[in-house]
Design an enzyme around this catalytic site. Structure first.
Site, PDB file in Angstrom:
ATOM      1  N   ARG A 171      13.479  -6.009  12.800  1.00  0.00           N
ATOM      2  CA  ARG A 171      12.663  -5.693  13.703  1.00  0.00           C
ATOM      3  C   ARG A 171      11.754  -6.641  14.434  1.00  0.00           C
ATOM      4  NH1 ARG A 171       9.514  -0.936  10.328  1.00  0.00           N
ATOM      5  NH2 ARG A 171       8.979  -2.826   9.243  1.00  0.00           N
ATOM      6  N   ARG A 181      -1.410 -10.539  12.781  1.00  0.00           N
ATOM      7  CA  ARG A 181      -2.066  -9.303  12.109  1.00  0.00           C
ATOM      8  C   ARG A 181      -2.909  -9.746  10.940  1.00  0.00           C
ATOM      9  NH1 ARG A 181       3.417  -7.429  13.191  1.00  0.00           N
ATOM     10  NH2 ARG A 181       4.198  -7.828  10.922  1.00  0.00           N
ATOM     11  N   LYS A 187       0.744  -1.221  -0.111  1.00  0.00           N
ATOM     12  CA  LYS A 187       0.042  -0.041   0.005  1.00  0.00           C
ATOM     13  C   LYS A 187       0.882   1.216  -0.111  1.00  0.00           C
ATOM     14  CE  LYS A 187      -2.285  -0.769   3.821  1.00  0.00           C
ATOM     15  NZ  LYS A 187      -1.695  -1.896   4.092  1.00  0.00           N
ATOM     16  N   ARG A 209     -10.544   0.543   8.540  1.00  0.00           N
ATOM     17  CA  ARG A 209     -10.169  -0.896   8.820  1.00  0.00           C
ATOM     18  C   ARG A 209     -11.019  -1.762   9.264  1.00  0.00           C
ATOM     19  NH1 ARG A 209      -5.749   1.973  10.847  1.00  0.00           N
ATOM     20  NH2 ARG A 209      -3.845   2.215   9.548  1.00  0.00           N
ATOM     21  N   ARG A 236      12.059  -8.481   5.782  1.00  0.00           N
ATOM     22  CA  ARG A 236      12.460  -7.029   5.897  1.00  0.00           C
ATOM     23  C   ARG A 236      13.652  -6.787   6.854  1.00  0.00           C
ATOM     24  NH1 ARG A 236       6.468  -4.980   7.592  1.00  0.00           N
ATOM     25  NH2 ARG A 236       5.483  -4.698   5.479  1.00  0.00           N
TER      26      ARG A 236
END
Length: 249
Positions: free
Chosen positions: A191, A202, A52, A128, A163
């Site tokens: 992270r 999530r 996004k 959301r 990532r």
């Protein structure tokens, strides 16, 4: 949900008629805004790691829309000390989630600002939930177009787990899809929330609400295959937006 190809064909065949929205019969996609303009109120939806943010930046460059995320808006409102920002700060300082009522007021306040009124807006990942979508509708905030980036969960998790963050620059790399230069690889960090376990949680939350969001905006939603390289995804989005522009030229 209207496919990107079908939407593009519908837009290309739209005829002049500036007095009202142009819709596909039986609830199809909006092709022009009231007054004959191109879509200037856009929502982009998709799971975490669906791309996004990347596509928002590209759309912003093409259309000049104001790119808005609730996180950025919250930080800006708190920094500016606005009434909504102060209300949000009270919840954040106490470790609580900022309630929908405050978030909706924040969005309404931001969309009323001159840049959004003049240039249009691009809401990144909001609403959301069905409650948030209903609140936007009650506030008479309606998108002209909703872009849904559809990516399978397995690919989303792969994107998240790979990532790596460069703390010196703030840039995020990916070990497979966007490898870092060899000379900085050692300083990159993984992270703590970029794990398969946390990504799965999530995604479960995202899927719980996705159906309600798509249903709320089904007449203006275009599904885009987000599994492809970002350039190809943007070509599809650009084609949709470009045909919309041509139809009202």
């Amino acid at each position: 949900v209207v496919s990107s190809v079908a939407f593009a064909l519908l837009v290309a065949s739209a005829t002049a008629g500036p007095s009202a929205y142009r819709r596909q019969p039986r609830g199809g996609a909006i092709m022009r805004m009231q007054g004959g303009g191109v879509a200037r109120k856009v929502i982009i939806a998709g799971a975490p790691a669906s791309g996004k943010g990347t596509q928002c930046e590209l759309i912003k460059q093409q259309l000049g829309l104001v790119h808005l995320s609730t996180g950025d808006m919250l930080r800006a409102a708190v920094k500016a000390g606005t009434p909504v920002g102060l209300a949000a700060k009270a919840f954040m300082d106490s470790g609580k989630l900022v309630p929908d009522e405050v978030i909706i007021n924040l969005v309404r306040e931001r969309l009323d600002e001159p840049d959004c009124q003049a240039s249009g807006w691009l809401l990144d990942g909001f609403p959301r939930t069905a409650v948030q979508a209903q609140a936007l509708r009650a506030a008479q905030i309606e998108p002209d177009l909703v872009l849904y980036l559809n990516v399978p969960d397995s690919m989303l998790i792969e994107r998240v787990v790979g990532r790596r963050l460069d703390m010196d620059t703030g840039r995020i790399y990916h070990l497979k899809f966007d490898p870092p230069p060899a000379d900085i690889a050692d300083r990159l960090t993984h992270r703590s929330d970029d794990t398969a376990e946390k990504a799965t949680v999530r995604l479960q939350q995202f899927h719980e609400h996705l159906g309600a969001i798509l249903d709320a905006y089904k007449s203006v939603t275009v599904e885009v295959d987000g599994t492809r390289p970002k350039g190809e995804v943007f070509e599809t989005i650009s084609s949709i937006l470009g045909k919309a522009s041509a139809a009202v030229a």
